[in-house]
Design an enzyme around this catalytic site. Structure first.
Site, PDB file in Angstrom:
ATOM      1  N   SER A  65       0.803  -1.221   0.000  1.00  0.00           N
ATOM      2  CA  SER A  65       0.000   0.000   0.000  1.00  0.00           C
ATOM      3  C   SER A  65       0.848   1.289   0.000  1.00  0.00           C
ATOM      4  CB  SER A  65      -0.930  -0.074   1.206  1.00  0.00           C
ATOM      5  OG  SER A  65      -1.801   0.999   1.246  1.00  0.00           O
ATOM      6  N   ASP A 277      -3.232   6.236  -3.119  1.00  0.00           N
ATOM      7  CA  ASP A 277      -2.071   5.659  -2.437  1.00  0.00           C
ATOM      8  C   ASP A 277      -1.484   4.552  -3.320  1.00  0.00           C
ATOM      9  OD1 ASP A 277      -3.854   3.576  -2.034  1.00  0.00           O
ATOM     10  OD2 ASP A 277      -3.163   3.142  -0.015  1.00  0.00           O
ATOM     11  N   ASP A 279      -1.569   1.362  -3.602  1.00  0.00           N
ATOM     12  CA  ASP A 279      -2.338   0.259  -4.194  1.00  0.00           C
ATOM     13  C   ASP A 279      -3.750   0.707  -4.566  1.00  0.00           C
ATOM     14  OD1 ASP A 279      -3.175   0.491  -1.560  1.00  0.00           O
ATOM     15  OD2 ASP A 279      -3.408  -1.655  -1.238  1.00  0.00           O
ATOM     16  N   PRO A 500      -1.403   2.175  19.602  1.00  0.00           N
ATOM     17  CA  PRO A 500      -0.296   1.524  18.903  1.00  0.00           C
ATOM     18  C   PRO A 500      -0.693   1.281  17.452  1.00  0.00           C
ATOM     19  CG  PRO A 500      -1.439  -0.054  20.322  1.00  0.00           C
ATOM     20  CD  PRO A 500      -2.114   1.264  20.530  1.00  0.00           C
ATOM     21  N   GLY A 502      -1.039  -0.538  13.905  1.00  0.00           N
ATOM     22  CA  GLY A 502      -1.132  -1.946  13.537  1.00  0.00           C
ATOM     23  C   GLY A 502      -0.231  -2.280  12.356  1.00  0.00           C
ATOM     24  N   ARG A 508       0.939   5.978  17.573  1.00  0.00           N
ATOM     25  CA  ARG A 508       0.445   7.167  16.872  1.00  0.00           C
ATOM     26  C   ARG A 508      -0.222   8.110  17.867  1.00  0.00           C
ATOM     27  NH1 ARG A 508       1.275   6.074  11.696  1.00  0.00           N
ATOM     28  NH2 ARG A 508       0.732   4.009  10.917  1.00  0.00           N
TER      29      ARG A 508
END
Ligand code: NG1
Ligand code: ZN
Length: 545
Positions: A65, A277, A279, A500, A502, A508
């Site tokens: 991605s 983005d 993908d 957190p 993933g 973040r």
């Protein structure tokens, strides 16, 4: 079993580096490409088992991605084109981490636990993005499928949402569309041209859209779409992969997080632009004003535009269907306020990760879901689709209702309901702006975003942060949430949360407040609290310039 012998032999060609541990996360596996060969082979095995279990075609997409070119990743697609069911993510992790000599045992365990009939045929669709590592990695997936005796179809270069679409078409025996790229382009472009008929007197300028392809697969695919669009929409494609590096200073993630123009795009004030983005499952819009200021229209603005369009059409059609917008904690506070208080639609907040939004959206007649970063789509329940089709076929209704039903029908056709799709979202947004005769600036003024800032903090183990309330509050480590609450109180219209990631080894931090200075200061102060209370590593976070 003959196939297990084959797996045993073939897996030796895709050895696992001893000790390497990876996890099937929110977006499958994602890390540096040179660690992924064995993962790909094993995901080929898992997809084959999943196909035998569901007696349906399964998809495997090789992509990372919006991550840098050096990374890669893989995610599985379930029969209706949705993300792999969470109960199987654990098997993905088990298979990925089992050492070479234990592979067959792990495989047999899954077969036994799931009572899989190994004599059943398996069918797997495989796709890949433009990363230089994707060719050999997708070959490893194909090797895994073959080793377990599955059939595969290699779609080669496709966007992530295109592969989701193919899987859904295949498993609905063509009811959702043809499982070919040609089928995808013609379904979407026909719906677009039907919708565009309802736009009056558009100038060439209004038909013109600038697209930043992030130097990825989206650039190639949007060019393929172009020839189907005739003159209804004119695209200028930048960052098309002919020169620059994938996702480097361009693409939807860069534009959203940096809140600035991508490299290599030439625009005049007021020109309408969008970025995909890597993908092409995310899209954001933007423009610059006469003072050269940058204005972003992110997933929240997109959700607002689409849901207000749908709500108006439902009113005009006289259809009583329940519409909701699903967001995450990253949604700008202004958007939530506008949706709930001005538009008066139901708003739901879920954990980050598309599968959570997708599931929540399925609970309504029409569920519009978008992450602020531009990943999203619209889901229509079977009942809602039925009522819309029925109305469109009714000859005894007045012209206003007939027109609204026709627009709703084509809106359903333009949308890729399997997953967020930059190309399909782009066409829908362009159609809505054209029908409403709306400029990008007018769209932008529906509500004003609260200034916000997203930061990352490195900690030694991000799992020490546990959250609740759709990730809006931290339960651990002790004292962190109290510290955040105290900091938020110092600012007006402020909100902040931490979680957190993933997909990256970071925590973040998100903050919003009445001014950009305050949002920046709050984000920085919260970062310091995370660094201090959750085991920060490296240099202490510095204030923003
Ligand atoms: P993480 O790394 O868990 O924050 C990011 C995005 C998600 C989702 C996934 C999958 C943000 C803040 N987070 O997840 O929304 O898109 O990547 O790609 O944008
Ligand atoms: Zn993506």
């Amino acid at each position: 079993m003959a196939h297990f012998k084959e797996v045993s032999q073939q897996s030796g060609l895709h050895p696992k580096p001893a000790g390497l541990v990876l996890q099937y996360g929110t977006a499958g596996f994602r890390t540096n490409a040179n660690q992924l060969d064995h993962i790909m082979f094993r995901m080929g095995l898992l997809a084959t088992l999943r196909s035998k279990k569901t007696k349906a075609t399964i998809g495997v997409m090789v992509t990372a991605s919006h991550n840098p070119e050096e990374d890669n990743g893989v995610k599985l697609i379930d029969p209706m084109g949705e993300m792999l069911t969470s109960s199987w993510e654990g098997y993905g992790t088990q298979l990925a981490n089992t050492e070479q000599e234990e592979l067959l045992t792990t495989l047999k365990d899954i077969v036994e636990k799931e009572a899989i009939d190994m004599s059943h045929e398996a069918n797997v669709f495989v796709g890949k993005d433009t990363r230089s590592s994707s060719a050999s990695l997708s070959q490893a997936v194909l090797d895994g499928i073959k080793a377990l005796g599955g059939h595969s179809k290699d779609y080669g270069l496709v966007t992530t949402p295109q592969l989701h679409y193919m899987v859904c078409c295949q498993n609905t025996q063509g009811k959702y569309g043809d499982a070919t790229l040609e089928g995808y382009y013609s379904k979407l472009s026909q719906a677009f041209s039907q919708l565009a008929k309802n736009a009056s007197n558009r100038t060439d300028d209004q038909k013109h859209l600038r697209v930043d392809g992030a130097n990825g697969i989206g650039a190639i695919k949007v060019r393929e779409l172009e020839s189907h669009l005739k003159k209804d929409l004119q695209l200028s494609i930048f960052n098309d992969g002919s020169r620059g590096k994938l996702n480097h200073q361009c693409g939807a993630d860069f534009v959203k997080v940096q809140q600035k123009l991508p490299i290599g795009i030439k625009i005049n004030p007021g020109d309408r632009c969008c970025s995909f983005d890597g993908d092409a499952d995310r899209i954001v819009y933007y423009y610059t004003d006469s003072k050269g200021h940058f204005h972003l229209l992110d997933g929240d603005k997109i959700a607002t535009l689409i849901s207000s369009f749908l709500k108006e059409l439902l009113n005009e059609a006289g259809l009583d269907l329940k519409i909701a917008v699903v967001q995450t904690a990253y949604a700008n506070g202004s958007s939530t306020y506008y949706l709930e208080n001005t538009m008066k639609v139901i708003v739901r907040c879920t954990k980050t990760g598309v599968k959570h939004l997708h599931h929540a959206a399925q609970e309504f007649d029409i569920g519009v879901y978008f992450e602020a970063n531009g990943h999203g789509t619209v889901l229509f329940s079977r009942g809602a689709e039925g009522k819309i089709q029925q109305l469109a076929a009714d000859t005894n209704i007045n012209d206003e209702r007939k027109k609204a039903a026709f627009l709703l029908q084509n809106t359903i056709n333009i949308i890729n309901q399997t997953v967020g799709d930059a190309i399909s979202d782009m066409l829908l947004i362009e159609a809505i702006l054209a029908i409403k005769g709306m400029t990008v600036q007018q769209w932008d003024t529906i509500y004003s975003d609260l200034p916000n800032r997203q930061l990352k903090v490195k900690v030694s183990d991000r799992r020490v942060i546990e959250t609740t309330d759709a990730e809006r509050r931290a339960v651990t480590p002790a004292g962190l949430q109290d510290a955040i609450d105290d900091l938020v109180k110092k600012y007006k219209q402020a909100r902040s949360f931490v979680r957190p990631s993933g997909t990256e080894d970071v925590v973040r931090v998100y903050a919003e407040a009445d001014t950009q200075e305050n949002a920046d200061a709050l984000a920085h102060e919260v970062s310091l609290a995370v660094y201090g209370l959750a085991g920060g590593v490296g240099d202490e976070p510095k204030p923003l310039q």
